[in-house]
Motif scaffolding. Structure first.
Motif, short mmCIF file in Angstrom:
data_model
loop_
_atom_site.label_atom_id
_atom_site.label_comp_id
_atom_site.label_asym_id
_atom_site.label_seq_id
_atom_site.Cartn_x
_atom_site.Cartn_y
_atom_site.Cartn_z
N TYR A 43 31.01 65.74 53.83
CA TYR A 43 32.03 64.70 53.99
C TYR A 43 32.32 64.09 52.63
O TYR A 43 31.58 64.32 51.65
N GLU A 44 33.39 63.31 52.53
CA GLU A 44 33.86 62.83 51.23
C GLU A 44 34.08 61.31 51.25
O GLU A 44 35.20 60.84 51.40
N PRO A 45 33.01 60.55 51.11
CA PRO A 45 33.15 59.08 51.10
C PRO A 45 33.72 58.58 49.76
O PRO A 45 33.70 59.28 48.75
N ARG A 46 34.22 57.35 49.78
CA ARG A 46 34.72 56.70 48.57
C ARG A 46 33.93 55.40 48.34
O ARG A 46 33.44 54.79 49.28
N ALA A 47 33.85 54.99 47.09
CA ALA A 47 33.13 53.78 46.74
C ALA A 47 33.83 52.55 47.29
O ALA A 47 35.06 52.55 47.50
N TYR A 48 33.05 51.50 47.53
CA TYR A 48 33.58 50.22 47.97
C TYR A 48 32.82 49.12 47.22
O TYR A 48 31.77 49.37 46.59
N ALA A 49 33.34 47.93 47.28
CA ALA A 49 32.67 46.78 46.65
C ALA A 49 31.95 45.96 47.71
O ALA A 49 32.44 45.82 48.84
N LEU A 50 30.79 45.44 47.37
CA LEU A 50 29.96 44.69 48.29
C LEU A 50 29.76 43.27 47.75
O LEU A 50 29.39 43.09 46.58
N PHE A 51 29.99 42.29 48.62
CA PHE A 51 29.92 40.89 48.21
C PHE A 51 29.08 40.06 49.19
O PHE A 51 28.95 40.42 50.37
N ALA A 52 28.58 38.93 48.70
CA ALA A 52 28.05 37.90 49.59
C ALA A 52 29.23 37.25 50.30
O ALA A 52 30.36 37.26 49.81
N THR A 53 28.98 36.67 51.46
CA THR A 53 30.08 36.07 52.23
C THR A 53 30.73 34.90 51.51
O THR A 53 31.90 34.60 51.76
N ASP A 54 29.99 34.25 50.59
CA ASP A 54 30.58 33.12 49.89
C ASP A 54 31.08 33.48 48.48
O ASP A 54 31.39 32.61 47.68
N HIS A 55 31.16 34.77 48.19
CA HIS A 55 31.74 35.19 46.91
C HIS A 55 33.25 34.95 46.95
O HIS A 55 33.89 35.15 48.00
N PRO A 56 33.88 34.55 45.84
CA PRO A 56 35.32 34.29 45.84
C PRO A 56 36.18 35.47 46.28
O PRO A 56 37.26 35.27 46.86
#
Length: 319
Positions: free
Chosen positions: A185-198
């Motif tokens: 399969y061919e996934p793509r990168a994503y960004a991960l944040f805390a819920t209170d990140h801007p």
């Protein structure tokens, strides 16, 4: 008078003929492989529960049979393979593998696979990829003894080439030409944040926005190289605050809003080990995919068990 054809049969070969199977045995080849892998006769003797003198004699007989020096012995420095020895080592491993396959074939039947299968898996892929594959494979082939090895990309490739793994699941990044591969399969990168990140409330984020924020870089190869290449392709330099070696530490740092992360794996659990919530956001424009592949040595014929595992993986990830 025997015909020339009859005289060239297996039973009639003269000593010194390169096809004379009586010149050496599979046991001697196994002894030589153990010596080569451990680097010392004493180490190989310990592995094989033999005396060093008996093992040295077996090696000497193999060298006489092949009319070649396979090792250079140095007191206190173990053994070093000669150029011929390195060639013979590859052939010996192939012959021993083929002999094992004959044994497994004899113990099974046309509809039943028997024998060992060692599967490698990139460390962050293992928790989500291995369990369903192993469960399905063991249900289909209960007489196959399955083992697995987790590791980084470099280690898995080395173990595949050395014959320590039959097949491995990894990313299609920095793959040596010595391996063949099947894309799962061919996934793509994503960004991960805390819920209170801007940026946690944004619909999606750009690399330009991310570059000025503190980054927790998951530093396992090739993950770090892939993440950094995304910025490099847009002439950006990210602000790396932390470098981590485990996925869960990365997620925990993010959950405490100490940094954001760029990851590929998407665990179903959307919280850290501490139970703190984290938010995934797509990167715009869409970044280059990071294919997950099943890899095996290009110059080796996969065992029936490895082929069955590859077929199962292909079916499970078919789109």
């Amino acid at each position: 008078m025997h015909s020339e054809r009859a005289g060239r049969g297996t039973a009639g070969l003269e000593r010194g003929d390169p096809l004379n199977w009586n010149d050496f045995s599979l046991r001697q080849l196994a002894h030589f492989v153990a010596i080569a892998e451990t680097g010392t006769i004493s180490g190989a003797a310990e592995r094989l529960f033999m005396s060093p003198s008996a093992l040295a004699a077996s090696l000497a007989e193999l060298e006489r049979s092949l009319n070649a020096n396979l090792c250079v012995r140095r007191r206190s420095h173990g053994v070093t393979l000669t150029p011929v020895g390195r060639v013979v080592l590859r052939g010996a491993k192939t012959l021993l593998g083929d002999a094992s396959e004959l044994s497994y074939l004899a113990r099974g039947n046309a509809a039943e696979l028997v024998g060992p299968l060692v599967v490698g898996c990139f460390v962050t892929l293992a928790p989500t990829v291995l369990p369903p594959l192993l469960e399905a494979f063991e249900a289909q082939h209960p007489k196959v003894t399955v083992d697995f090895v987790e590791g980084d990309q470099i280690t898995l490739q080395e173990k595949l080439i050395e014959g320590e793994l039959d097949i491995a699941v990894m990313y299609d990044l920095d793959i040596t030409a010595d391996l063949a591969a099947l894309v799962l399969y061919e996934p793509r990168a994503y960004a991960l944040f805390a819920t209170d990140h801007p940026l946690a409330s944004a619909e999606s984020v750009s690399l330009e926005q991310l570059a000025v924020e503190p980054l927790a870089l998951f530093n396992q190869p090739p993950s770090a190289h892939y993440a950094m290449s995304l910025f490099k392709n847009r002439d950006l330099v990210p602000l790396v605050r932390h470098r981590t070696q485990t996925l869960e530490l990365t997620r925990s740092l993010v959950a405490r809003n100490l940094a954001y992360a760029i990851l590929v794996q998407r665990p179903r659990n959307k919280s850290s080990y501490e139970g703190r919530s984290i938010v995934e956001k797509e990167i715009r424009p869409a970044v280059e995919a990071c294919p997950v592949i099943l890899a095996w040595p290009r110059d080796a014929t996969p065992s029936p068990r490895a082929r069955a595992f590859a077929q199962l993986a292909r079916e499970q990830y078919a789109s």
